[in-house]
Design an enzyme around this catalytic site. Sequence first.
Site, PDB file in Angstrom:
ATOM      1  N   GLU A 117       6.853  -7.731   0.557  1.00 30.03           N
ATOM      2  CA  GLU A 117       6.592  -7.000   1.764  1.00 30.03           C
ATOM      3  C   GLU A 117       7.522  -5.629   1.868  1.00 30.03           C
ATOM      4  O   GLU A 117       7.126  -4.699   2.154  1.00 30.03           O
ATOM      5  CB  GLU A 117       6.861  -7.827   2.847  1.00 30.03           C
ATOM      6  CG  GLU A 117       6.626  -7.314   4.366  1.00 30.03           C
ATOM      7  CD  GLU A 117       5.768  -8.361   5.093  1.00 30.03           C
ATOM      8  OE1 GLU A 117       6.128  -9.458   5.043  1.00 30.03           O
ATOM      9  OE2 GLU A 117       4.944  -7.757   5.821  1.00 30.03           O
ATOM     10  N   ASP A 118       8.727  -5.810   1.547  1.00 29.80           N
ATOM     11  CA  ASP A 118       9.531  -4.818   2.015  1.00 29.80           C
ATOM     12  C   ASP A 118      10.151  -3.867   0.753  1.00 29.80           C
ATOM     13  O   ASP A 118      10.731  -2.953   0.983  1.00 29.80           O
ATOM     14  CB  ASP A 118      10.885  -5.446   2.591  1.00 29.80           C
ATOM     15  CG  ASP A 118      10.506  -6.165   3.836  1.00 29.80           C
ATOM     16  OD1 ASP A 118       9.576  -5.944   4.300  1.00 29.80           O
ATOM     17  OD2 ASP A 118      11.272  -7.269   4.329  1.00 29.80           O
TER      18      ASP A 118
END
Length: 747
Positions: free
Chosen positions: A94-95
């Site tokens: 996600e990051d």
Amino acid sequence: MQYDGHTPIDLEQERIEILNAFKGLLRATKDRSRDETKLIRKAFDIALEAHKDMRRKSGEPYIYHPISVARICAEEMGLEPTAIVCALLHDTVEDTHITLQDIEDIFGVTVRKIIDGLTKIPEVFDENTSIQAENFRKMILTISDDFRVVLVKLADRLHNMRTLSSMKPEKQLKIASETKFLYAPLAHRLGLYPIKSELEDLSMKYCEPEVYQQIEGKLKSTQDVRNRFIRRFVAPIRTELQHQGYDFDIKARTKSISSIWRKMQTKDVPFEEVFDVFALRIILNTPHEREKSDCWRVYSVVTDFYQPSPERLRDWVSTPRANGYESLHTTVMSPQGRWVEVQIRSKRMDDIAEHGLAAHYKYKESNSETNKFDRWIAEIRDLLDNPDSSALDFVNDFKLNLFNDEIYVFTPKGELRVLPTGSTILDFAYDIHTQIGNKCIGAKVNNRLVPLSYELQNGDQLEILTSNKQKPNDEWLRFVVSAKAKQRIKQALNEAHKLVAADGKEILERKFKQHNIRNTPENIRALEKHFHIDTTTNFYYKIAKGKIDLAQLRELNVVAGNIILERKIRSKKIKGSEEDLLNEGINTDTDTIIIGEDFKGFDYTLAKCCSPIPGDSIFGFITISSGIKIHRFNCPNAVHLLSKLAYRCLKARWQNNALVERVAAIRIIGIDQIGLVNRLTEIISKQNNINMKSISFETNDGVFEGRIKVLVFDTAQLEQLTRKFEQVEGVKSVTRWDAAVDSEELS
Ligand code: MN
């Protein structure tokens, strides 16, 4: 993102601390092979590199977060190495630049699937409720594939809650209340009690800080007194258990702040009067086959010293709770006059209570009857399989599943069924099969006949009674508490709603023809707007139920402000209505009989087979010896008379304002319930101007049939009465009752 605090950071020192944290994680991960250790190390290296430029709101390097989440998984949930790997990687896709493909290449498809599931669950749900629900649903869908998704997610949420103080206040509140609403119940359902309590306490700390601090302070200030009390209370039990040769451990557990607060609220007492601020736990190291008997032996030792309260005995050793919890709870009176809760369980039971699901799987081979998780998963899947359920309904129903406690009932063959507390026989019927639920008319509970609304009690034995004529109705939704039953009833009602709507559509089409209105979408839309109705199906439904005054159609285009109905050019004769079609067969050369108070000219009587009342569509029939008989067009005999003996039929209509009472007969079918006859007669007596001529009731295997004759002025009055009857609990259908073919009426 660079840390912009004022203290310069010693990066070398920081690196050493990170490595120490990782070593701590490895120590906490038990039962790992050399290969698994390598995989964990690889996951750590990748996460460390991927998050290297990121810091948390508190200023510390981001990598501490995945390490902590992994440690919760290992230490507090007892999860195995695959889950540890996933926890370390949970924020990378996600990051950071890491892709799901990268993960699959290095760790394989299982880890990829879990990370994928974790990535789909957003940190904080959107304000928009439908998105929120949809996401939650996705989460559950993924769990059914691999439970580790939800376990790692819970660990992630727990660490975020533990470090919530560095967040902005408005975000704190949102995350905290969401934790209370979604995650704490989920942890409870999975049997992760310590995590559930901590999540609840942490969310209370932010949602209700004053109360939280107050109780926290009181717990601290009473700690010493409590410890002294516990030491004295436990001493004789400890001595006796040692004397009998048990291998055991006694712990005193202080209740969570949130559960103390709940007690204070439900019992409406101050902190000082909450008797079970703490509980004693006796944990026995005993082989599996002796668990049950040993727990009860210890129970007998405890109650030899202290008097137990019989109402507060909970035997979850003989019958474990649906989430796998097993323990024997009793509450006993201390010599100081204080109630003390004592929990007795084996080490295995304690492990399951503390670590939930993971521990449950560990013991699964040795204990085949603890398959209740599988049942729960099956239940959730069942709901998800239902294409009609909207996402929001699903969350509501699901929440309901999480918060309820359960009761135990038996089938006629003695099979145990676990249902939420408050369940009725309908919940039970739907739990067995959808069709049994849909056709359920009642049940025999412990050989006694009970209505649908009967609330099940622990230990009830049930036999469901069904009828092919039964159909679910709106009322049923009030009787059921299980998500499954709600879902199934709603589905059946939707289908029934559509059928009724189809009738309504036909009625409207006929009315359109009658009033020469074009049957166009524009006209229908104009009417929906006029009657303030949202959907066309609803519009048709209300028409069929007689809730829309279609008589207005005649004037609408003249009267209503912006409603203009497009009409056809008037033709000479309007055909179409049922009555018109039937009228074609009638001898039109004769006069129309006017039926009213002041009858002149024709000698007529009202046919007994259908007992017409003013408002009914009627025709006259010339009999051989008893003059003219008036029948309803929907009389069972009408078709015969109008087709075979049309030459003897006459037109007839009611004189306006003819205020004469007529007998109308009604048939009521329903489920036998105490007080039902009373309720029906009460309705009649409360209606002005309606007199009851006769009433008779018959009951057969729980189904009653009532026949009521009343005196009414017209169909409007009769319909009003019918609608009131329909609303009575237990009533299934209310119809006009026509007598069997009576030769006298036809000759
Ligand atoms: Mn995270």
